[in-house]
Design a protein around this motif. Structure first.
Motif, PDB file in Angstrom:
ATOM      1  N   GLN A   1       0.832  -1.198   0.000  1.00  0.00           N
ATOM      2  CA  GLN A   1       0.000   0.000   0.000  1.00  0.00           C
ATOM      3  C   GLN A   1       0.870   1.253   0.000  1.00  0.00           C
ATOM      4  O   GLN A   1       1.886   1.315   0.682  1.00  0.00           O
ATOM      5  N   THR A   2       0.477   2.248  -0.783  1.00  0.00           N
ATOM      6  CA  THR A   2       1.205   3.516  -0.821  1.00  0.00           C
ATOM      7  C   THR A   2       1.043   4.226   0.508  1.00  0.00           C
ATOM      8  O   THR A   2      -0.078   4.321   1.028  1.00  0.00           O
ATOM      9  N   PRO A   3       2.135   4.732   1.099  1.00  0.00           N
ATOM     10  CA  PRO A   3       2.028   5.456   2.370  1.00  0.00           C
ATOM     11  C   PRO A   3       1.027   6.599   2.266  1.00  0.00           C
ATOM     12  O   PRO A   3       0.856   7.211   1.206  1.00  0.00           O
ATOM     13  N   ILE A   4       0.386   6.890   3.390  1.00  0.00           N
ATOM     14  CA  ILE A   4      -0.631   7.939   3.422  1.00  0.00           C
ATOM     15  C   ILE A   4      -0.077   9.262   2.914  1.00  0.00           C
ATOM     16  O   ILE A   4      -0.725   9.984   2.148  1.00  0.00           O
ATOM     17  N   GLU A   5       1.158   9.584   3.346  1.00  0.00           N
ATOM     18  CA  GLU A   5       1.759  10.852   2.937  1.00  0.00           C
ATOM     19  C   GLU A   5       1.861  10.949   1.411  1.00  0.00           C
ATOM     20  O   GLU A   5       1.565  11.990   0.821  1.00  0.00           O
ATOM     21  N   ASP A   6       2.286   9.851   0.778  1.00  0.00           N
ATOM     22  CA  ASP A   6       2.422   9.854  -0.680  1.00  0.00           C
ATOM     23  C   ASP A   6       1.065   9.918  -1.364  1.00  0.00           C
ATOM     24  O   ASP A   6       0.912  10.574  -2.410  1.00  0.00           O
TER      25      ASP A   6
ATOM     26  N   ARG B   1      10.732  18.782   0.035  1.00  0.00           N
ATOM     27  CA  ARG B   1      11.688  17.825   0.622  1.00  0.00           C
ATOM     28  C   ARG B   1      11.818  16.569  -0.238  1.00  0.00           C
ATOM     29  O   ARG B   1      12.908  15.997  -0.350  1.00  0.00           O
ATOM     30  N   LYS B   2      10.728  16.161  -0.843  1.00  0.00           N
ATOM     31  CA  LYS B   2      10.772  14.994  -1.726  1.00  0.00           C
ATOM     32  C   LYS B   2      11.679  15.265  -2.918  1.00  0.00           C
ATOM     33  O   LYS B   2      12.448  14.396  -3.353  1.00  0.00           O
TER      34      LYS B   2
ATOM     35  N   MET C   1      17.025  14.600  -5.598  1.00  0.00           N
ATOM     36  CA  MET C   1      18.275  15.216  -6.068  1.00  0.00           C
ATOM     37  C   MET C   1      19.482  14.538  -5.428  1.00  0.00           C
ATOM     38  O   MET C   1      20.471  14.216  -6.109  1.00  0.00           O
ATOM     39  N   VAL C   2      19.411  14.316  -4.126  1.00  0.00           N
ATOM     40  CA  VAL C   2      20.518  13.662  -3.423  1.00  0.00           C
ATOM     41  C   VAL C   2      20.746  12.260  -3.982  1.00  0.00           C
ATOM     42  O   VAL C   2      21.897  11.831  -4.175  1.00  0.00           O
TER      43      VAL C   2
ATOM     44  N   LEU D   1      16.382  20.994 -10.482  1.00  0.00           N
ATOM     45  CA  LEU D   1      15.333  21.576 -11.307  1.00  0.00           C
ATOM     46  C   LEU D   1      14.810  20.586 -12.347  1.00  0.00           C
ATOM     47  O   LEU D   1      13.616  20.574 -12.663  1.00  0.00           O
ATOM     48  N   GLU D   2      15.691  19.762 -12.876  1.00  0.00           N
ATOM     49  CA  GLU D   2      15.264  18.799 -13.894  1.00  0.00           C
ATOM     50  C   GLU D   2      14.320  17.747 -13.323  1.00  0.00           C
ATOM     51  O   GLU D   2      13.553  17.125 -14.064  1.00  0.00           O
ATOM     52  N   LEU D   3      14.362  17.543 -12.017  1.00  0.00           N
ATOM     53  CA  LEU D   3      13.505  16.548 -11.384  1.00  0.00           C
ATOM     54  C   LEU D   3      12.084  17.057 -11.143  1.00  0.00           C
ATOM     55  O   LEU D   3      11.212  16.291 -10.743  1.00  0.00           O
ATOM     56  N   VAL D   4      11.856  18.339 -11.377  1.00  0.00           N
ATOM     57  CA  VAL D   4      10.516  18.901 -11.204  1.00  0.00           C
ATOM     58  C   VAL D   4       9.640  18.472 -12.372  1.00  0.00           C
ATOM     59  O   VAL D   4       9.972  18.709 -13.536  1.00  0.00           O
TER      60      VAL D   4
END
Length: 230
Positions: free
Chosen positions: A3-8, A59-60, A65-66, A91-94
């Protein structure tokens, strides 16, 4: 089936509404309904609703990025190019510029400006940490402050850039880093100047005692006591 976490679930539902309604209470309520998350649980996880979800989204992006930096082979790059690579990766990850644009609108409000500044600081701190920064004095702060200015300016430029593959943004980023390198060169020349070095001896001694924050204190910095202070 995992199950996908509630936050996600909440965040995934939220981002489909943000381009139209912003990081707002209306978007937050829609996300709760569409993700089938209990209202009480959602508001316990994100007491300020959309604001806290916007920060979670930021934060995600930092975490992604990290992960990219950790996977990349940066050994052949000059250090300035590693920094450019990190900012570009962030920026490319947006996935949608409008999510960032709406976030900047939110954090431009006086009430939430400190949250926005803290989010940018978190990004540049993540970059320096991932690149192996080991500074333990005032340089810890100046590195992050300087990169924060470069990062913020680049984001603003990127939001309005419609050039192919954002090439204009990457050129803008390179110019900003060049400016920083010129400042660092001037600082090094000042340190080598015997007159300026003597004049700055006192301030430099005080600044050398400023240390990065300890993870458990919650304070923005720490003072390294000397024998004369005890």
């Amino acid at each position: 089936m995992t199950q996908t976490p509630i936050e996600d679930r909440l965040l995934n539902a939220m981002i489909s509404h943000v381009p139209f309604d912003g990081w707002s209470e209306a978007s937050f309520r829609a996300a709760i309904s569409e993700s089938d998350v209990n209202d009480t649980v959602a508001r316990a996880l994100y007491p300020r609703g959309a604001v806290d979800l916007a920060l979670a989204y930021h934060r995600k992006g930092d975490a992604a990025m990290v992960a990219r930096l950790n996977e990349a082979d940066l050994s052949a790059m000059r250090f300035r190019d590693r920094i450019a690579f990190a900012v570009r990766a962030r920026l490319e990850l947006v996935e949608d510029k409008e999510l960032v644009r709406r976030g900047m609108t939110l954090f431009a409000l006086p009430t939430y400006a400190p949250d926005g500044a803290k989010a940018v600081w978190g990004t540049v701190d993540a970059i320096w940490t991932a690149l192996g920064d080991t500074s333990d004095d005032v340089n810890w702060y100046t590195k992050r402050g300087t990169l924060g200015a470069v990062y913020s300016a680049t984001v603003l430029y990127w939001l309005g850039d419609d050039s192919p593959d954002h090439q204009a943004t990457w050129e803008f980023l390179d110019r900003r880093i060049d400016n920083v390198m010129q400042i660092e060169k001037a600082k090094a020349q000042a340190r080598d100047n015997p007159v300026l070095s003597k004049l700055m001896a006192g301030p430099n001694l005080l600044l050398s005692r400023l240390k990065p924050p300890r993870p458990t204190t919650g304070f923005p910095g720490r003072w390294q006591p000397q024998d004369s202070d005890k």
